[in-house]
Write a protein that holds these residues in place. Structure first.
Motif, mmCIF file in Angstrom:
data_model
loop_
_atom_site.group_PDB
_atom_site.id
_atom_site.type_symbol
_atom_site.label_atom_id
_atom_site.label_comp_id
_atom_site.label_asym_id
_atom_site.label_seq_id
_atom_site.Cartn_x
_atom_site.Cartn_y
_atom_site.Cartn_z
ATOM 1 N N CYS A 237 0.801 -1.227 0.000
ATOM 2 C CA CYS A 237 0.000 0.000 0.000
ATOM 3 C C CYS A 237 0.836 1.280 0.000
ATOM 4 O O CYS A 237 0.290 2.376 0.182
ATOM 5 C CB CYS A 237 -0.947 0.014 1.198
ATOM 6 S SG CYS A 237 -2.218 -1.275 1.116
ATOM 7 N N THR A 238 2.132 1.147 -0.198
ATOM 8 C CA THR A 238 2.962 2.350 -0.252
ATOM 9 C C THR A 238 2.769 3.056 -1.589
ATOM 10 O O THR A 238 2.411 2.434 -2.603
ATOM 11 C CB THR A 238 4.444 1.998 -0.063
ATOM 12 O OG1 THR A 238 4.833 1.066 -1.089
ATOM 13 C CG2 THR A 238 4.681 1.370 1.304
ATOM 14 N N GLU A 239 3.047 4.341 -1.580
ATOM 15 C CA GLU A 239 2.774 5.156 -2.761
ATOM 16 C C GLU A 239 3.597 4.724 -3.961
ATOM 17 O O GLU A 239 3.082 4.629 -5.096
ATOM 18 C CB GLU A 239 3.049 6.623 -2.438
ATOM 19 C CG GLU A 239 2.743 7.572 -3.608
ATOM 20 C CD GLU A 239 3.005 9.022 -3.241
ATOM 21 O OE1 GLU A 239 2.890 9.884 -4.139
ATOM 22 O OE2 GLU A 239 3.319 9.282 -2.055
ATOM 23 N N GLU A 240 4.907 4.429 -3.741
ATOM 24 C CA GLU A 240 5.746 4.070 -4.881
ATOM 25 C C GLU A 240 5.335 2.732 -5.494
ATOM 26 O O GLU A 240 5.343 2.553 -6.713
ATOM 27 C CB GLU A 240 7.233 4.041 -4.482
ATOM 28 C CG GLU A 240 7.583 3.070 -3.356
ATOM 29 C CD GLU A 240 7.506 3.738 -1.991
ATOM 30 O OE1 GLU A 240 8.268 3.306 -1.099
ATOM 31 O OE2 GLU A 240 6.703 4.684 -1.830
ATOM 32 N N VAL A 241 4.919 1.772 -4.656
ATOM 33 C CA VAL A 241 4.474 0.473 -5.165
ATOM 34 C C VAL A 241 3.144 0.615 -5.898
ATOM 35 O O VAL A 241 2.930 0.032 -6.966
ATOM 36 C CB VAL A 241 4.371 -0.550 -4.023
ATOM 37 C CG1 VAL A 241 3.715 -1.834 -4.507
ATOM 38 C CG2 VAL A 241 5.758 -0.849 -3.461
ATOM 39 N N ASP B 50 12.988 -3.159 -2.811
ATOM 40 C CA ASP B 50 13.377 -4.477 -3.306
ATOM 41 C C ASP B 50 12.261 -5.088 -4.150
ATOM 42 O O ASP B 50 12.501 -5.747 -5.165
ATOM 43 C CB ASP B 50 13.714 -5.385 -2.120
ATOM 44 C CG ASP B 50 14.422 -6.662 -2.573
ATOM 45 O OD1 ASP B 50 14.929 -6.669 -3.716
ATOM 46 O OD2 ASP B 50 14.450 -7.625 -1.792
ATOM 47 N N PHE B 51 11.018 -4.864 -3.729
ATOM 48 C CA PHE B 51 9.852 -5.390 -4.450
ATOM 49 C C PHE B 51 9.804 -4.826 -5.875
ATOM 50 O O PHE B 51 9.636 -5.565 -6.851
ATOM 51 C CB PHE B 51 8.588 -5.024 -3.678
ATOM 52 C CG PHE B 51 7.319 -5.517 -4.298
ATOM 53 C CD1 PHE B 51 7.025 -6.863 -4.352
ATOM 54 C CD2 PHE B 51 6.403 -4.616 -4.830
ATOM 55 C CE1 PHE B 51 5.846 -7.312 -4.923
ATOM 56 C CE2 PHE B 51 5.223 -5.055 -5.392
ATOM 57 C CZ PHE B 51 4.946 -6.401 -5.439
ATOM 58 N N ILE B 52 9.986 -3.526 -6.001
ATOM 59 C CA ILE B 52 9.967 -2.904 -7.318
ATOM 60 C C ILE B 52 11.150 -3.372 -8.155
ATOM 61 O O ILE B 52 11.014 -3.635 -9.362
ATOM 62 C CB ILE B 52 9.955 -1.368 -7.175
ATOM 63 C CG1 ILE B 52 8.647 -0.905 -6.526
ATOM 64 C CG2 ILE B 52 10.147 -0.689 -8.536
ATOM 65 C CD1 ILE B 52 8.607 0.581 -6.246
ATOM 66 N N ASN B 53 12.321 -3.498 -7.527
ATOM 67 C CA ASN B 53 13.510 -3.945 -8.263
ATOM 68 C C ASN B 53 13.319 -5.355 -8.797
ATOM 69 O O ASN B 53 13.720 -5.661 -9.929
ATOM 70 C CB ASN B 53 14.742 -3.880 -7.364
ATOM 71 C CG ASN B 53 15.145 -2.450 -7.055
ATOM 72 O OD1 ASN B 53 14.810 -1.524 -7.793
ATOM 73 N ND2 ASN B 53 15.850 -2.259 -5.941
ATOM 74 N N GLN B 54 12.743 -6.251 -7.984
ATOM 75 C CA GLN B 54 12.542 -7.635 -8.421
ATOM 76 C C GLN B 54 11.547 -7.703 -9.578
ATOM 77 O O GLN B 54 11.760 -8.440 -10.560
ATOM 78 C CB GLN B 54 12.049 -8.492 -7.251
ATOM 79 C CG GLN B 54 13.063 -8.655 -6.127
ATOM 80 C CD GLN B 54 14.355 -9.309 -6.600
ATOM 81 O OE1 GLN B 54 14.334 -10.179 -7.473
ATOM 82 N NE2 GLN B 54 15.475 -8.866 -6.057
ATOM 83 N N LEU B 55 10.464 -6.941 -9.509
ATOM 84 C CA LEU B 55 9.497 -6.938 -10.602
ATOM 85 C C LEU B 55 10.101 -6.350 -11.870
ATOM 86 O O LEU B 55 9.863 -6.854 -12.980
ATOM 87 C CB LEU B 55 8.254 -6.140 -10.202
ATOM 88 C CG LEU B 55 7.373 -6.744 -9.093
ATOM 89 C CD1 LEU B 55 6.206 -5.812 -8.779
ATOM 90 C CD2 LEU B 55 6.840 -8.107 -9.508
#
Length: 445
Positions: free
Chosen positions: A194-198, A257-262
């Motif tokens: 629920c973070t803005e960047e995600v 890390d979540f954004i980097n992995q995707l």
């Protein structure tokens, strides 16, 4: 032995059969029919089953008893990223871990035994999917009640529909399985999902489908994807003309890390997506070219038909003109023949010419329009009609004419009229024993 005759399909079944073939792309109509019959003509269940089979997953709605539903995760091309829970640190951490370990072991062991025993008493209700859309919508409402409105845009449809849209739009599909009872779920939803960047990243880069594993639809998908722990996410895309899992993320992952992995998964598979787009563009161009060829052929065919139609119209017009000319000639010939017959009849009906020494006779010289002269004697007591009939019987006389005296100039009333039904006699007309009368042609008038 003759093969059994298959029953005829109803109109509703025929429509479902064509719709199923259009959604799945199967060419064999018999295979489409067998699949729908296996699912009792439930088109949504049949489409979901077919899409899962394309991913390498066995049937969801009619699973074989020998093997469970699963996705082929042994493929080395599937990228997996698992974040384990951090180990306890320090004396206090390890002490707390060792003290709680027996309780955790006992709790989860008894819970597993209870669930195992419960299966013999009451089958798991999640095994039967009755309202997949309702399951997804219910999860979205419960998620918003707990975590608020700031979250990625959830796909409000079934898993099968999400796969179809991702396939049609050539987009990545991120599937999130929500484990409500897992200890890391709450942290992942609040601190990462629920973070803005995600939220911004997911909304702009892919479709996002999510459901709770406590719901039949989420449980079905979890059985197909076979997650190891929660939170669990799977990246799916069209690869080699199949919807394929190309990445798996498990455990609590931090936003960056979540954004980097995707991003890594997307970059690694971008060539496949571009290849699919190029193939689809080529198919589209081929279809457009074929359509243009068909339109050109149709236009040429219409032009030829129009040319043939105009040619037939011209031929018909020529035939009509020729027929009109022929008919006019026939009418003219018939008119002339009737005229000749009428002249002969008038000539036969004329009274005989009186002798020259008859005191009642009148000698009349007629000057015809062609400058010829005709002389004949009549009686004073005869009607002017006799003079007219005599002139009409002559071949040199016109069809229509009138008789005129020279001095005084007047037209003799030779034919009956409404005012004078009986024309006067020669004597009544004031003719003398010798007269010169002129014949005026009225045919042109």
């Amino acid at each position: 032995m003759a093969a059994p005759v298959e029953p005829e399909l109803s109109q509703a079944q025929t429509e479902k059969l064509l719709q199923f073939q259009d959604l799945t792309g199967l060419e064999s109509m018999d295979q489409c029919r067998r699949t729908l019959e296996q699912h009792n003509w439930n088109i949504e269940a049949a489409v979901q089953d077919r899409l899962n089979e394309q991913e390498g997953v066995p049937s969801v709605f009619n699973p074989p008893p020998s093997r469970p539903l699963q996705v082929n995760t042994a493929d080395h091309r599937v990228y997996s990223y698992i974040v384990s829970r951090p180990q306890p640190r320090g004396l206090i951490g390890w002490s707390y871990y060792l003290i709680m370990l027996p309780f955790r072991f006992t709790y989860y062991t008894l819970l597993d035994i209870f669930r195992f025993a419960l299966r013999f008493v009451r089958p798991d209700p999640r095994g039967r999917v009755t309202d997949p859309v309702g399951d997804v919508v219910s999860f979205i409402h419960s998620f918003e009640e707990k975590y608020g409105q700031s979250h990625p845009v959830f796909y409000q449809g079934t898993y099968s529909q999400a796969l179809n849209d991702a396939k049609r739009e050539l987009r990545y599909l991120l599937v999130y399985l929500h484990g409500e009872d897992h200890q890391d779920t709450d942290e992942f939803c609040r601190a990462t999902l629920c973070t803005e960047e995600v939220v911004t990243f997911l909304n702009t880069q892919m479709l996002f489908w999510a459901c709770s594993t406590s719901k039949p639809e989420g449980y079905r998908v979890s059985q197909a994807l076979r997650e190891n722990t929660y939170p669990f996410l799977a990246m799916i895309m069209l690869k080699d003309r199949k919807m394929t899992v190309v990445g798996r993320l498990e455990g609590v992952i931090q936003p960056e890390d979540f954004i980097n992995q995707l991003t890594f998964i997307m970059d690694a598979n971008q060539t496949h997506l571009m290849s699919e787009r190029m193939e689809r563009e080529e198919r589209s161009q081929t279809q457009v070219l074929r359509q243009q060829q068909d339109e050109a052929y149709l236009a040429s065919l219409l032009a030829d038909q129009e040319k043939d139609r105009k040619k037939r119209e011209e031929e018909d017009q020529v035939r009509q003109e020729e027929e009109k000319v022929r008919q006019s000639a026939l009418d003219e010939e018939r008119r002339r023949q009737n005229l000749e017959e009428e002249k002969e009849r008038k000539s036969e009906c004329l009274p005989p010419e009186p002798p020259a020494d008859d005191p009642e006779s009148v000698k009349i010289v007629f000057k015809l329009p062609n400058d010829t002269r005709v002389e004949r004697r009549f009686l004073f007591g005869q009607s002017l009609t006799v003079i007219y009939d005599f002139l009409f019987s002559l071949k040199e006389s016109p069809e229509k004419f009138q008789i005129i005296t020279n001095f005084p100039r007047r037209v003799l009333p030779c034919l009956p009229t409404e005012e004078q039904p009986n024309p006067p006699t020669l004597k009544e007309a004031g003719l003398s024993r010798s007269e010169v009368l002129f014949v005026q042609d009225l045919t042109e008038d």
